[in-house]
Design a protein around this motif. Structure first.
Motif, mmCIF file in Angstrom:
data_model
loop_
_atom_site.group_PDB
_atom_site.id
_atom_site.type_symbol
_atom_site.label_atom_id
_atom_site.label_comp_id
_atom_site.label_asym_id
_atom_site.label_seq_id
_atom_site.Cartn_x
_atom_site.Cartn_y
_atom_site.Cartn_z
ATOM 1 N N PHE A 89 53.407 -34.566 -8.180
ATOM 2 C CA PHE A 89 52.103 -34.114 -7.722
ATOM 3 C C PHE A 89 51.545 -33.295 -6.918
ATOM 4 O O PHE A 89 52.221 -33.514 -5.918
ATOM 5 N N PHE A 90 50.803 -32.360 -7.797
ATOM 6 C CA PHE A 90 50.104 -31.353 -6.233
ATOM 7 C C PHE A 90 48.819 -31.423 -6.176
ATOM 8 O O PHE A 90 48.132 -31.607 -7.613
ATOM 9 N N TYR A 91 47.876 -32.035 -5.023
ATOM 10 C CA TYR A 91 46.789 -32.135 -5.142
ATOM 11 C C TYR A 91 46.290 -31.228 -4.323
ATOM 12 O O TYR A 91 46.682 -30.570 -3.400
ATOM 13 N N VAL A 92 45.026 -30.594 -5.288
ATOM 14 C CA VAL A 92 44.124 -29.046 -4.502
ATOM 15 C C VAL A 92 43.147 -29.306 -4.066
ATOM 16 O O VAL A 92 42.013 -29.803 -4.057
ATOM 17 N N ASP A 93 43.301 -28.895 -2.718
ATOM 18 C CA ASP A 93 42.596 -29.345 -1.419
ATOM 19 C C ASP A 93 41.341 -27.706 -1.891
ATOM 20 O O ASP A 93 41.993 -26.788 -2.013
ATOM 21 N N PRO A 94 39.313 -28.822 -2.568
ATOM 22 C CA PRO A 94 39.212 -26.701 -2.613
ATOM 23 C C PRO A 94 38.467 -26.497 -1.746
ATOM 24 O O PRO A 94 38.349 -25.286 -1.149
ATOM 25 N N GLY A 95 38.611 -26.699 -0.333
ATOM 26 C CA GLY A 95 38.563 -26.120 0.824
ATOM 27 C C GLY A 95 40.098 -24.783 0.972
ATOM 28 O O GLY A 95 39.452 -24.154 2.195
ATOM 29 N N ALA A 96 41.161 -25.098 0.646
ATOM 30 C CA ALA A 96 41.998 -24.242 0.930
ATOM 31 C C ALA A 96 42.168 -23.508 -0.340
ATOM 32 O O ALA A 96 42.891 -22.336 0.265
ATOM 33 N N SER A 97 41.720 -24.309 -1.439
ATOM 34 C CA SER A 97 42.705 -22.450 -2.547
ATOM 35 C C SER A 97 41.417 -23.338 -3.545
ATOM 36 O O SER A 97 41.000 -23.867 -4.005
ATOM 37 N N ARG A 98 41.299 -22.608 -4.746
ATOM 38 C CA ARG A 98 40.914 -22.513 -5.675
ATOM 39 C C ARG A 98 41.388 -23.429 -6.507
ATOM 40 O O ARG A 98 42.526 -23.036 -7.069
ATOM 41 N N THR A 99 40.807 -24.224 -7.974
ATOM 42 C CA THR A 99 42.233 -24.129 -8.620
ATOM 43 C C THR A 99 41.745 -23.986 -10.303
ATOM 44 O O THR A 99 42.798 -23.663 -11.415
ATOM 45 N N ALA A 100 40.984 -22.578 -10.158
ATOM 46 C CA ALA A 100 41.300 -21.492 -11.154
ATOM 47 C C ALA A 100 42.746 -21.141 -11.931
ATOM 48 O O ALA A 100 42.495 -21.179 -12.711
ATOM 49 N N PRO A 101 43.138 -20.352 -11.090
ATOM 50 C CA PRO A 101 44.370 -20.128 -11.178
ATOM 51 C C PRO A 101 45.146 -21.189 -11.900
ATOM 52 O O PRO A 101 45.580 -20.450 -12.785
#
Length: 262
Positions: A89-101
């Motif tokens: 599981f990898f949780y994407v923090d929107p304050g650290a990087s966008r999920t677009a890629p």
């Protein structure tokens, strides 16, 4: 880099491969047994990868057997895998990087949940064999190490303030005032950029702070209090709602927690 190990693994787990959580300043990742997760709703976007076999993802009336999925924040779902099968599981923090890629690499995007990463087979090969020696490579692989592109500098600052001091911001009004926005405008911009609500992101920031404290040796009650949770029961209920099990249940699996950066 800080590392913490909990109790020994159950006999059913491999002796040389402990389940592990990695914590960055915003992102987080888990590799280990699938566990018995109940229905839950994450505060940030989660990428799920079945390392040993497909898993079943249930959301609403839909149930699909897949090897990878990208699950948006605030999406109730349940992940079911055979006992012993490992998950990443990898949780994407929107304050650290966008999920677009990451979203761009999902080949089945007909619904809110996206499925089948374009490089699914390569990711499985890379992360299903042996101990992880370079977790930073996982972050780069999934996110291209891209810098955040905040639509509004004030929201970028607000996200950073929440990550740095999650327990200090009791309301959206307080944080909005600190970045010179009205509460209504702040909430609109925040949700549009982050893909999650102020309340849910604040809980995510608190949860990461609590996990860091546990990695540094604090017990769960102390970690929860220091992170700004109202009580141990509030922390426990939030953890279950966010991840599908309690923190105590998760730590019982002999978890390593590795803090990649402060």
């Amino acid at each position: 880099m800080t590392r913490m190990a909990t109790e020994p693994l159950p006999d059913s787990c491999c002796d040389d491969e402990r389940p592990t959580v990695w914590l960055w300043s915003g992102h987080a990742a888990y590799r280990g047994p699938s566990l018995r997760l109940g229905t839950h709703s994450g505060s940030v976007t989660c990428f799920a990868l079945g390392l040993d076999a497909p898993f079943v993802l249930r959301s609403g009336r839909e149930s699909r057997s897949v090897r990878s999925a990208l699950i948006p924040a605030r999406t109730p779902h349940q992940i079911v895998a055979a006992e012993g099968d490992r998950m990443l599981f990898f949780y994407v923090d929107p304050g650290a990087s966008r999920t677009a890629p990451l979203l761009d690499r999902m080949t089945d995007r007909a619904d809110a949940i996206a499925y089948r990463h374009r490089e699914e087979a390569a990711l499985i090969t890379e992360w299903s064999q042996g101990p992880v020696t370079d977790p930073e490579m996982l972050r780069r692989r999934l996110l291209d190490a891209g810098e955040p592109e905040a639509a509004d500098e004030r929201i970028r600052v607000a996200l950073q303030l929440l990550r740095d001091r999650p327990g200090e911001w009791g309301s959206a009004a307080e944080l909005a005032a600190s970045v010179n926005l009205s509460q209504s405008r702040f909430l609109h911009l925040f949700s549009a950029y982050a893909g999650t609500s102020f309340r849910r992101y604040r809980l995510w920031a608190k949860m990461r702070r609590a996990a860091t404290a546990v990695a540094q040796g604090a017990d769960l009650s102390t970690a929860a209090s220091d992170a700004g949770f109202a009580s141990p029961s509030h922390f426990s209920d939030t953890f279950r709602a966010m991840f599908g099990l309690t923190a105590t249940e998760m730590l019982a699996h002999g978890l390593d927690i590795v803090v990649m950066d402060p």
